[in-house]
Design a protein around this motif. Structure first.
Motif, short mmCIF file in Angstrom:
data_model
loop_
_atom_site.label_atom_id
_atom_site.label_comp_id
_atom_site.label_asym_id
_atom_site.label_seq_id
_atom_site.Cartn_x
_atom_site.Cartn_y
_atom_site.Cartn_z
N PHE A 172 0.87 -0.97 0.21
CA PHE A 172 -0.04 -0.09 0.06
C PHE A 172 0.85 1.22 -0.14
O PHE A 172 2.17 1.15 0.31
N LEU A 173 0.27 2.54 -0.43
CA LEU A 173 1.03 3.63 -0.25
C LEU A 173 1.28 3.98 1.05
O LEU A 173 0.45 4.20 1.83
N ARG A 174 2.50 4.01 1.39
CA ARG A 174 2.94 4.51 2.86
C ARG A 174 2.89 5.93 3.02
O ARG A 174 3.36 6.87 2.29
N LEU A 175 2.50 6.36 4.12
CA LEU A 175 2.50 7.81 4.77
C LEU A 175 2.96 7.88 6.23
O LEU A 175 2.12 7.78 6.76
N PRO A 176 4.30 7.65 6.18
CA PRO A 176 4.82 7.70 7.43
C PRO A 176 4.28 8.74 8.49
O PRO A 176 4.01 10.02 8.17
N SER A 177 4.24 8.40 9.70
CA SER A 177 3.72 9.08 10.77
C SER A 177 4.09 8.72 12.06
O SER A 177 4.34 7.53 12.21
N PRO A 178 3.71 9.42 13.10
CA PRO A 178 4.12 9.11 14.67
C PRO A 178 3.01 8.10 14.96
O PRO A 178 1.88 8.50 14.83
N VAL A 179 3.42 7.27 15.82
CA VAL A 179 2.15 6.30 16.22
C VAL A 179 2.18 6.32 17.61
O VAL A 179 1.33 6.94 18.40
N VAL A 180 3.17 5.55 18.31
CA VAL A 180 3.13 5.92 19.81
C VAL A 180 4.03 7.25 20.50
O VAL A 180 3.63 7.98 21.04
N SER A 181 5.34 7.18 19.80
CA SER A 181 6.10 8.23 20.32
C SER A 181 6.17 9.30 18.82
O SER A 181 5.23 9.15 18.05
N SER A 182 7.13 10.00 18.83
CA SER A 182 7.31 11.23 17.71
C SER A 182 8.05 10.44 16.74
O SER A 182 8.31 11.11 15.49
N TRP A 183 8.77 9.20 16.86
CA TRP A 183 9.35 8.62 15.76
C TRP A 183 8.46 8.13 14.50
O TRP A 183 7.36 7.75 14.65
N CYS A 184 8.87 8.26 13.50
CA CYS A 184 8.20 7.76 12.16
C CYS A 184 8.14 6.23 12.24
O CYS A 184 8.94 5.63 12.47
N SER A 185 6.86 5.95 11.74
CA SER A 185 6.55 4.69 11.45
C SER A 185 5.96 4.31 10.15
O SER A 185 5.04 5.25 9.58
N ASP A 186 6.66 3.85 9.27
CA ASP A 186 6.17 3.44 7.83
C ASP A 186 5.08 2.63 7.66
O ASP A 186 4.70 2.19 6.43
N ALA A 187 4.54 2.14 8.60
CA ALA A 187 3.13 1.18 8.49
C ALA A 187 1.98 1.62 8.31
O ALA A 187 0.99 1.04 8.57
N ASN A 188 1.99 3.11 8.27
CA ASN A 188 0.69 3.91 8.19
C ASN A 188 0.23 3.90 6.66
O ASN A 188 0.92 4.87 5.81
N PRO A 189 -0.84 3.22 6.37
CA PRO A 189 -1.28 3.48 5.04
C PRO A 189 -2.12 4.72 4.50
O PRO A 189 -2.70 5.27 5.54
N ALA A 190 -2.03 5.17 3.40
CA ALA A 190 -2.58 6.40 2.98
C ALA A 190 -4.14 5.91 2.83
O ALA A 190 -4.35 5.11 1.92
N GLY A 191 -5.19 6.68 3.14
CA GLY A 191 -6.51 6.22 3.01
C GLY A 191 -7.03 7.05 1.81
O GLY A 191 -6.97 8.19 1.64
N PHE A 192 -8.05 6.41 1.16
CA PHE A 192 -8.51 7.26 -0.19
C PHE A 192 -9.34 8.25 0.48
O PHE A 192 -10.22 8.17 1.19
N LEU A 193 -9.23 9.32 -0.43
CA LEU A 193 -10.00 10.67 -0.05
C LEU A 193 -9.90 11.22 1.33
O LEU A 193 -10.53 12.19 1.61
N VAL A 194 -8.77 10.73 1.91
CA VAL A 194 -8.47 11.14 3.43
C VAL A 194 -7.18 12.09 3.15
O VAL A 194 -6.09 11.56 3.30
N ASN A 195 -7.31 13.38 3.49
CA ASN A 195 -6.42 14.23 3.35
C ASN A 195 -5.66 14.21 4.46
O ASN A 195 -6.38 14.60 5.60
N GLN A 196 -4.34 14.15 4.51
CA GLN A 196 -3.44 14.03 5.73
C GLN A 196 -2.09 14.86 5.83
O GLN A 196 -1.69 15.15 4.71
N ALA A 197 -1.62 15.24 6.83
CA ALA A 197 -0.42 15.93 7.09
C ALA A 197 0.06 15.59 8.34
O ALA A 197 -0.38 15.67 9.28
#
Length: 542
Positions: A172-197
């Motif tokens: 899937f298209l990866r959109l790295p984001s912090p999960v538990v801490s502020s460190w990047c996690s590459d396991a966050n998928p980009a959702g269709f029509l969900v604008n994220q930053a």
């Protein structure tokens, strides 16, 4: 025994027995063993307490609002009685919706079922049932040959649905984001029509920066996106732009984005490291992805840095769709246009806008000041700016009054004057409560002249008053429009004698009025003392 046909029909027409006794429900009963003020359903209140009530804070108590028919407890006060008394009525309430619930026959929804605790014996069974991305909470008895009716993968390749992960050829298209801490996690998928930053911290080592995948452009564009889920049609991710950032923070936009820049170590500095990625996905109205582009920010990392901050963003745009400009988020921003629209026949909300910019407009002044030549020239109404514009109309004896009146009305209001104004700068057409209707008033000025024979009314001015208030927190208040009034002022046009002419000024104006209630101070103001000081009180100073 089997039911007869008539008995089955009678049971189908009759309403189900109520599950909840609404006479025992009370949403305002907050105090234990005490009477809550103005709570007419509080069982702790006596007749003496009810006589002191001013109103019923909860006048109607119902159970499930989705039921087609249910009992409703209605409470009111008889203020004419001496002393005032509480009135209680139990009435039948009918839900007019065609999607109401006739009978609550799903007994498992009426109580909380204790979840099954995982054990070594049932762990594999629970994992098969609840381990996927989705699972069904319905009982097994409801699965009536469902796989035969809807075979697997029957509709999975038709289109993307809202929130579904954007699939690629490998995952899937990866959109790295912090999960538990502020460190990047590459396991966050980009959702269709969900604008994220998102923003997150990435651990780096300058000596090994060329081997860290998350710092390379290839990590974000090497996998093609599936046009629709589980299909063989691929959409390549193109590089839209590349911005290079130096160590001191200065950014430079590269003229060409065709060259792939990979991270490398140069003079103990890691260059071309990915600091930010912005995806832009274009899709059709049927949920098919047609284009995908990525804009990169590449930067330099010094050898002293142990981590960097990366930013990621994704946005979706429907192809062949004109974006609607916003004037704030959510409140209006001073200087941006006031958004307006009208409600076409057959639409339940202001879906069609006044023009392609969906703005409230007034007459635009021209250099010639000729009203007939200014027809069609409009200026947007900017929030917070009081505006005045106008033109001059030259009238002769040959001018027909009725056609002139309609022409002036078109000059003042435009071809299609809006019916609604957006209360917020980001109000959408489907949000009915976010649109304020425009109140239109007509005022007539009577001018009588004995030398002129016949007369008619022509509009000479349009005044728009926009009332707004500060909404939300006092720390960051948002501007919200609460009322708009458009006033057309007409005057009497007398028939001129032959050979005479007259010049009439035509004006348009917009006034913004802040009706916010002032914040009450936390202290009382000092009293005013009205005294007269002696004449030499400030001596020797003047």
């Amino acid at each position: 025994p089997a039911d007869t046909h008539d008995a089955a029909q009678a049971r189908g027409r009759s309403a189900p027995a109520p599950v909840t006794d609404v006479a025992r429900l009370c949403g305002c009963d907050l105090l234990v063993a005490q009477c809550d003020p103005n709570c007419c359903c509080d069982p702790d209140c006596s007749a003496e307490d009810f006589s002191l009530f001013t109103t019923c804070s909860v006048p109607v108590v119902t159970g499930d609002s989705q039921l087609c028919s249910q009992k409703a407890a209605v409470y009111s006060l008889d203020v004419e009685a001496n002393p005032p008394e509480r009135i209680f009525k139990l009435t039948d309430q009918v839900n007019p919706s065609i999607f109401c619930i006739h009978a609550t026959n799903y007994k498992q929804a009426l109580y909380l079922k204790s979840p099954e605790i995982p054990t070594p014996e049932n762990f594999d069974q629970l994992l098969d049932k609840f381990g996927g991305a989705t699972f069904s909470a319905e009982p097994d008895s409801w699965d009536l040959d469902r796989e035969a009716q809807n075979p697997p993968d029957a509709n999975e390749t038709s289109r993307y649905e809202y929130g579904a992960p954007v699939q690629t050829e490998d995952a899937f298209l990866r959109l790295p984001s912090p999960v538990v801490s502020s460190w990047c996690s590459d396991a966050n998928p980009a959702g269709f029509l969900v604008n994220q930053a998102t923003k997150c911290i990435r651990s780096v080592s300058v000596e090994k920066c060329d081997s860290i995948q998350a710092l390379s452009m290839l990590f974000y564009i090497n996998s093609s996106i599936l046009a629709v889920p589980k299909s063989s049609q691929m959409v390549n991710i193109t590089v839209q732009s590349i911005v290079v950032q130096s160590l001191n923070g200065m950014r430079t936009l590269l003229s060409s984005s065709d060259v792939l820049r990979l991270p490398m170590v140069l003079d103990e500095v890691c260059i071309n490291a990915v600091l930010g990625v912005s995806y832009h996905i274009t899709h059709t109205d049927t949920g098919e992805i047609t284009e995908a582009a990525a804009a990169f920010v590449l930067g330099a990392i010094s050898k002293e840095a142990l981590s960097i901050e990366q930013s990621f963003e994704i946005s979706f745009t429907q192809e062949n769709a004109q974006p609607v400009p916003l004037s704030g988020n959510p409140g209006y921003v001073v200087g941006l246009p006031v958004r307006a629209g009208f409600q076409p026949q057959g639409y339940p909300f202001p879906a069609a806008f006044l023009n392609k910019h969906s703005q409230l407009t007034i007459l635009q002044s021209t250099s010639t000041q000729d009203c007939l030549a200014a027809q069609g020239a409009r200026a947007p109404v900017l929030f917070g700016y009081n505006m005045v514009s106008g033109c001059k109309l030259r009238i002769t004896a040959a001018v027909k009054c009725q056609p002139l009146a309609q022409t002036l009305l078109d000059v003042l209001k435009g071809q299609s004057f809006p019916e609604y104004v957006a209360s917020f700068g980001n109000s959408q057409g489907q949000d009915v409560l976010d649109w304020v209707p425009i109140t239109q008033l007509h005022i007539s000025e009577q001018r009588i002249s004995p030398t002129l024979q016949s007369s008619c009314q022509i509009p000479v001015s349009l005044g728009i008053e926009v009332k707004w208030t500060k909404y939300g927190s006092l720390v960051n208040p948002q501007a919200r429009i609460v009322n708009v009034t458009a006033t057309i002022t007409s005057t009497t046009l007398k028939q001129l004698p032959s050979g005479r002419e007259r010049i009439i000024p035509i004006t348009s104006s917009v006034v913004f009025t802040d009706i916010s209630s002032p914040a009450e101070p936390s202290y009382k103001a000092w009293p005013t003392i009205n005294i007269k000081l002696p004449f030499d009180f400030f001596y020797p100073f003047v």
